[in-house]
Design a protein around this motif. Structure first.
Motif, PDB file in Angstrom:
ATOM      1  N   LYS A  35     -44.130  -4.610  -5.893  1.00  0.00           N
ATOM      2  CA  LYS A  35     -45.584  -4.518  -5.751  1.00  0.00           C
ATOM      3  C   LYS A  35     -45.945  -3.041  -5.579  1.00  0.00           C
ATOM      4  O   LYS A  35     -45.562  -2.423  -4.588  1.00  0.00           O
ATOM      5  CB  LYS A  35     -46.056  -5.338  -4.559  1.00  0.00           C
ATOM      6  N   LYS A  36     -46.686  -2.545  -6.559  1.00  0.00           N
ATOM      7  CA  LYS A  36     -46.989  -1.112  -6.590  1.00  0.00           C
ATOM      8  C   LYS A  36     -48.472  -0.953  -6.898  1.00  0.00           C
ATOM      9  O   LYS A  36     -48.886  -1.000  -8.045  1.00  0.00           O
ATOM     10  CB  LYS A  36     -46.131  -0.433  -7.667  1.00  0.00           C
ATOM     11  N   GLY A  37     -49.275  -0.797  -5.856  1.00  0.00           N
ATOM     12  CA  GLY A  37     -50.718  -0.665  -6.040  1.00  0.00           C
ATOM     13  C   GLY A  37     -51.213   0.682  -5.549  1.00  0.00           C
ATOM     14  O   GLY A  37     -50.440   1.586  -5.241  1.00  0.00           O
ATOM     15  N   GLU A  38     -52.530   0.787  -5.447  1.00  0.00           N
ATOM     16  CA  GLU A  38     -53.135   2.047  -5.022  1.00  0.00           C
ATOM     17  C   GLU A  38     -53.326   2.123  -3.516  1.00  0.00           C
ATOM     18  O   GLU A  38     -53.548   3.203  -2.972  1.00  0.00           O
ATOM     19  CB  GLU A  38     -54.493   2.234  -5.720  1.00  0.00           C
ATOM     20  N   ILE A  39     -53.292   0.974  -2.822  1.00  0.00           N
ATOM     21  CA  ILE A  39     -53.588   0.954  -1.389  1.00  0.00           C
ATOM     22  C   ILE A  39     -52.319   0.909  -0.554  1.00  0.00           C
ATOM     23  O   ILE A  39     -52.068   1.782   0.265  1.00  0.00           O
ATOM     24  CB  ILE A  39     -54.506  -0.244  -1.043  1.00  0.00           C
ATOM     25  N   LYS A  40     -51.503  -0.114  -0.770  1.00  0.00           N
ATOM     26  CA  LYS A  40     -50.283  -0.276   0.021  1.00  0.00           C
ATOM     27  C   LYS A  40     -49.140   0.559  -0.540  1.00  0.00           C
ATOM     28  O   LYS A  40     -49.097   0.861  -1.745  1.00  0.00           O
ATOM     29  CB  LYS A  40     -49.863  -1.747   0.068  1.00  0.00           C
ATOM     30  N   TYR A  41     -48.195   0.909   0.346  1.00  0.00           N
ATOM     31  CA  TYR A  41     -47.001   1.633  -0.083  1.00  0.00           C
ATOM     32  C   TYR A  41     -46.176   0.701  -0.977  1.00  0.00           C
ATOM     33  O   TYR A  41     -46.087  -0.511  -0.728  1.00  0.00           O
ATOM     34  CB  TYR A  41     -46.191   2.049   1.155  1.00  0.00           C
ATOM     35  N   PRO A  42     -45.537   1.210  -2.044  1.00  0.00           N
ATOM     36  CA  PRO A  42     -44.716   0.353  -2.916  1.00  0.00           C
ATOM     37  C   PRO A  42     -43.676  -0.421  -2.103  1.00  0.00           C
ATOM     38  O   PRO A  42     -43.012   0.145  -1.230  1.00  0.00           O
ATOM     39  CB  PRO A  42     -44.042   1.351  -3.860  1.00  0.00           C
ATOM     40  N   HIS A  43     -43.534  -1.716  -2.421  1.00  0.00           N
ATOM     41  CA  HIS A  43     -42.568  -2.542  -1.694  1.00  0.00           C
ATOM     42  C   HIS A  43     -42.167  -3.734  -2.554  1.00  0.00           C
ATOM     43  O   HIS A  43     -42.813  -4.050  -3.553  1.00  0.00           O
ATOM     44  CB  HIS A  43     -43.158  -3.014  -0.365  1.00  0.00           C
ATOM     45  N   PHE A  44     -41.086  -4.376  -2.148  1.00  0.00           N
ATOM     46  CA  PHE A  44     -40.614  -5.576  -2.815  1.00  0.00           C
ATOM     47  C   PHE A  44     -41.013  -6.806  -1.999  1.00  0.00           C
ATOM     48  O   PHE A  44     -41.088  -6.744  -0.764  1.00  0.00           O
ATOM     49  CB  PHE A  44     -39.091  -5.563  -2.953  1.00  0.00           C
ATOM     50  N   ALA A  45     -41.238  -7.893  -2.688  1.00  0.00           N
ATOM     51  CA  ALA A  45     -41.547  -9.163  -2.005  1.00  0.00           C
ATOM     52  C   ALA A  45     -40.786 -10.287  -2.696  1.00  0.00           C
ATOM     53  O   ALA A  45     -40.617 -10.285  -3.925  1.00  0.00           O
ATOM     54  CB  ALA A  45     -43.043  -9.426  -2.036  1.00  0.00           C
ATOM     55  N   HIS A  46     -40.323 -11.252  -1.894  1.00  0.00           N
ATOM     56  CA  HIS A  46     -39.640 -12.410  -2.465  1.00  0.00           C
ATOM     57  C   HIS A  46     -40.619 -13.265  -3.269  1.00  0.00           C
ATOM     58  O   HIS A  46     -41.811 -13.314  -2.970  1.00  0.00           O
ATOM     59  CB  HIS A  46     -39.047 -13.279  -1.351  1.00  0.00           C
ATOM     60  N   LYS A  47     -40.083 -13.906  -4.290  1.00  0.00           N
ATOM     61  CA  LYS A  47     -40.891 -14.899  -4.975  1.00  0.00           C
ATOM     62  C   LYS A  47     -41.155 -16.058  -4.018  1.00  0.00           C
ATOM     63  O   LYS A  47     -40.359 -16.330  -3.118  1.00  0.00           O
ATOM     64  CB  LYS A  47     -40.164 -15.401  -6.224  1.00  0.00           C
ATOM     65  N   LYS A  48     -42.262 -16.733  -4.184  1.00  0.00           N
ATOM     66  CA  LYS A  48     -42.675 -17.757  -3.230  1.00  0.00           C
ATOM     67  C   LYS A  48     -41.652 -18.869  -3.076  1.00  0.00           C
ATOM     68  O   LYS A  48     -41.575 -19.520  -2.032  1.00  0.00           O
ATOM     69  CB  LYS A  48     -44.030 -18.338  -3.648  1.00  0.00           C
ATOM     70  N   THR A  49     -40.878 -19.129  -4.109  1.00  0.00           N
ATOM     71  CA  THR A  49     -39.909 -20.224  -4.054  1.00  0.00           C
ATOM     72  C   THR A  49     -38.633 -19.835  -3.310  1.00  0.00           C
ATOM     73  O   THR A  49     -37.780 -20.668  -3.063  1.00  0.00           O
ATOM     74  CB  THR A  49     -39.523 -20.655  -5.479  1.00  0.00           C
ATOM     75  N   THR A  50     -38.507 -18.551  -2.939  1.00  0.00           N
ATOM     76  CA  THR A  50     -37.282 -18.062  -2.301  1.00  0.00           C
ATOM     77  C   THR A  50     -37.380 -18.175  -0.788  1.00  0.00           C
ATOM     78  O   THR A  50     -38.403 -17.851  -0.192  1.00  0.00           O
ATOM     79  CB  THR A  50     -37.032 -16.586  -2.670  1.00  0.00           C
ATOM     80  N   VAL A  51     -36.306 -18.657  -0.165  1.00  0.00           N
ATOM     81  CA  VAL A  51     -36.226 -18.719   1.294  1.00  0.00           C
ATOM     82  C   VAL A  51     -35.154 -17.735   1.752  1.00  0.00           C
ATOM     83  O   VAL A  51     -33.993 -17.848   1.360  1.00  0.00           O
ATOM     84  CB  VAL A  51     -35.879 -20.138   1.793  1.00  0.00           C
ATOM     85  N   CYS A  52     -35.554 -16.742   2.559  1.00  0.00           N
ATOM     86  CA  CYS A  52     -34.612 -15.735   3.044  1.00  0.00           C
ATOM     87  C   CYS A  52     -34.806 -15.559   4.543  1.00  0.00           C
ATOM     88  O   CYS A  52     -35.909 -15.241   5.001  1.00  0.00           O
ATOM     89  CB  CYS A  52     -34.833 -14.406   2.327  1.00  0.00           C
ATOM     90  N   GLN A  53     -33.743 -15.763   5.315  1.00  0.00           N
ATOM     91  CA  GLN A  53     -33.842 -15.705   6.775  1.00  0.00           C
ATOM     92  C   GLN A  53     -34.101 -14.299   7.290  1.00  0.00           C
ATOM     93  O   GLN A  53     -34.610 -14.118   8.392  1.00  0.00           O
ATOM     94  CB  GLN A  53     -32.559 -16.252   7.405  1.00  0.00           C
TER      95      GLN A  53
END
Length: 381
Positions: A35-53
C-alpha cells in the motif's frame, strides 16, 4: 508492516518495494499487498483471507515512525539491525532486532500485564535481551500505574528506569524513579538526541548522576505520620491490606518502633508497604540477635502477604525485596543498631536501639541523601 519477502526470499523494505512484484509475510508466508499512497507511509498488509498471529496491521503513525527512527539510529552508529524481525523459535516479531540478540519493542498503546509478561518471558527464555520503549502517551504518564511498573528496569548505576521515545523531537527520555516521599514520586528525567547518541548504548550502558536529599529526616517522618493518620481517618483503601496485616501482628500503622519509619524515603513501588518489610527485618534481628542476609530475605518472603508482592516483567524475581533489605540494613549499620560481624551476617545491638535519645540526637545532626549511581548515605549537616 514495513518488511516483506519477495519470491527470491529476499527481505524488502516497503519504501523500496514496487507494485509490480509479489510479496509475502515473513511469518506466515501468506501473500501481502503493498500500500503506497500520498498520506500514509508505504507498508504491506495481509490479504483479508490471510490469518497471521504476528501481523501488525493498522499501525499508528507514531509506531511506524518510531521503528524507522530506531532503524535510522542504528545506521548512523553502525549497529546491525532488522526491522520487524520474525523470531520463529518464539513465534514473535520484534519491532527492531539489534545485533541479533537485542529485541526492541516500541509500545505506543496499552496492553495487558499478562501479555507483556508472556512476551518478555519468551524473549528471555530464548536468549534475547528485550527493552520495551514507551510511546509518548504511555511514557509521559505522570502517575506510576501498575502497567507502567512492568516497563521499568533496574541496575545499580541507574536505579529504577524506563524509556520513552519522542518521535517528533527524535529523542529518548530516560525517567529515573528515585523514591516516594509519602506524597509524591521523586523522579529525575534526562533526554538524549538520537542524532548524537547510539540507542543501543543508551539502553545498555548510559548512566546518570542525580540525587535527592532530605534535610531533616525526623521532621519528615513526623509529617509522614500525620498524612498517614489523615488517610486512615478517610478509610484510604490503598492502606487496607497494610493495616490488616499490622493488626494481625498486634501493631498499628502509626505506632511502630520509631526506627522502622526511617529512612524517610520509601521504595518507589512499595511506598508505605516498605514499613512492613522493615518491621519484619527489625523484629527478626531483635529476637534472633544474629541473622544473615539470606535468612532475612527468606523471612520477608515467607511472611509478607502475597497481595503486597508482585513479579514484575522486567525485574529479577524479588528484586524489590532485595532493594528494601539492602537499604534498611545499610541504614541500621549507619545508626549502629547492627554491626556486620562477617560478610552479610549481622548482629543486633540491643542497647543502641533502647537508647532512643542517642540515635535521635544522631539523626538531628544529619540529612539523608539518595544518589545515582545508586547509593544511600547520611551526611553531617
Amino acid at each position: 508492516m514495513l518488511v516483506a519477502i519477495n519470491k527470491k526470499e529476499e527481505m524488502i523494505m516497503s519504501q523500496h518495494a514496487t507494485k509490480r512484484e509479489t510479496y509475502y509475510c515473513p511469518c506466515c508466508h501468506g501473500e501481502v499487498i503493498l500500500k503506497k499512497g500520498e498520506i500514509k507511509y508505504p507498508h504491506f498488509a495481509h490479504k483479508k483471507t490471510t490469518v497471521c498471529q504476528t501481523a501488525t496491521e493498522n499501525e499508528s503513525f507514531e509506531h511506524v515512525a518510531g521503528k524507522l527512527l530506531i532503524a535510522k539510529n542504528c545506521e548512523i552508529f553502525g549497529s546491525e539491525y532488522q526491522l520487524e524481525a520474525y523470531l520463529p523459535g518464539i513465534n514473535q516479531r520484534a519491532d527492531v532486532l539489534i545485533d541479533k540478540t537485542l529485541a526492541i519493542e516500541f509500545q505506543c498503546s496499552s496492553l495487558s500485564i499478562e501479555r507483556l509478561k508472556e512476551r518478555t518471558t519468551h524473549y528471555k527464555q530464548n536468549g534475547y535481551q528485550v527493552f520495551w520503549i514507551l510511546g509518548q502517551k504511555l511514557g509521559q504518564l505522570t502517575s506510576l500505574t501498575e502497567l507502567k511498573k512492568h516497563f521499568i528496569y533496574f541496575d545499580n548505576d541507574r536505579g529504577y528506569v524506563d524509556f520513552c521515545l519522542l518521535i517528533d523531537k527524535e529523542m529518548l527520555v530516560m525517567t529515573h524513579y528515585l523514591a516516594h516521599n509519602g506524597k509524591d514520586m521523586i523522579v529525575r528525567r534526562k533526554s538524549y538526541s538520537l542524532q548524537d547518541y547510539s540507542l543501543k548504548e543508551l539502553l545498555l550502558k548510559q548512566c546518570v548522576i542525580a540525587s535527592y536529599s532530605v534535610l531533616s529526616p525526623l521532621k519528615e517522618v513526623s509529617r509522614r505520620k500525620d498524612r498517614l493518620s489523615r488517610r486512615l481517618l478517610q478509610s484510604d483503601k490503598s492502606l487496607r491490606v497494610l493495616q490488616e496485616y499490622l493488626y494481625q501482628q498486634s501493631y498499628h500503622l502509626l505506632y511502630l518502633p520509631e526506627v522502622v519509619y526511617l529512612p524517610s524515603l520509601y521504595h518507589p513501588f512499595f511506598k508505605e508497604t516498605e514499613l512492613v518489610v522493615r518491621l519484619i527485618i527489625f523484629n527478626e534481628l531483635k529476637y534472633q540477635k544474629k541473622r544473615s542476609y539470606v535468612e532475612l530475605k527468606e523471612r520477608i518472603i515467607s511472611e509478607i502477604p502475597d497481595e503486597m508482592l508482585d513479579d514484575y516483567a522486567n525485574l529479577e524475581k524479588y528484586q524489590v525485596i532485595d532493594y528494601c533489605l539492602s537499604l534498611y540494613l545499610h541504614f541500621l549499620k549507619e545508626l549502629t543498631v547492627i554491626e556486620e560481624i562477617s560478610q552479610n551476617v549481622f548482629h543486633f545491638k540491643e542497647e543502641e536501639v533502647l537508647n532512643n535519645a542517642q540515635w535521635k540526637k544522631f539523626l538531628k545532626k544529619r540529612s539523608e541523601r539518595l544518589t545515582l549511581p545508586l547509593k544511600y548515605d547520611m551526611i553531617i549537616k
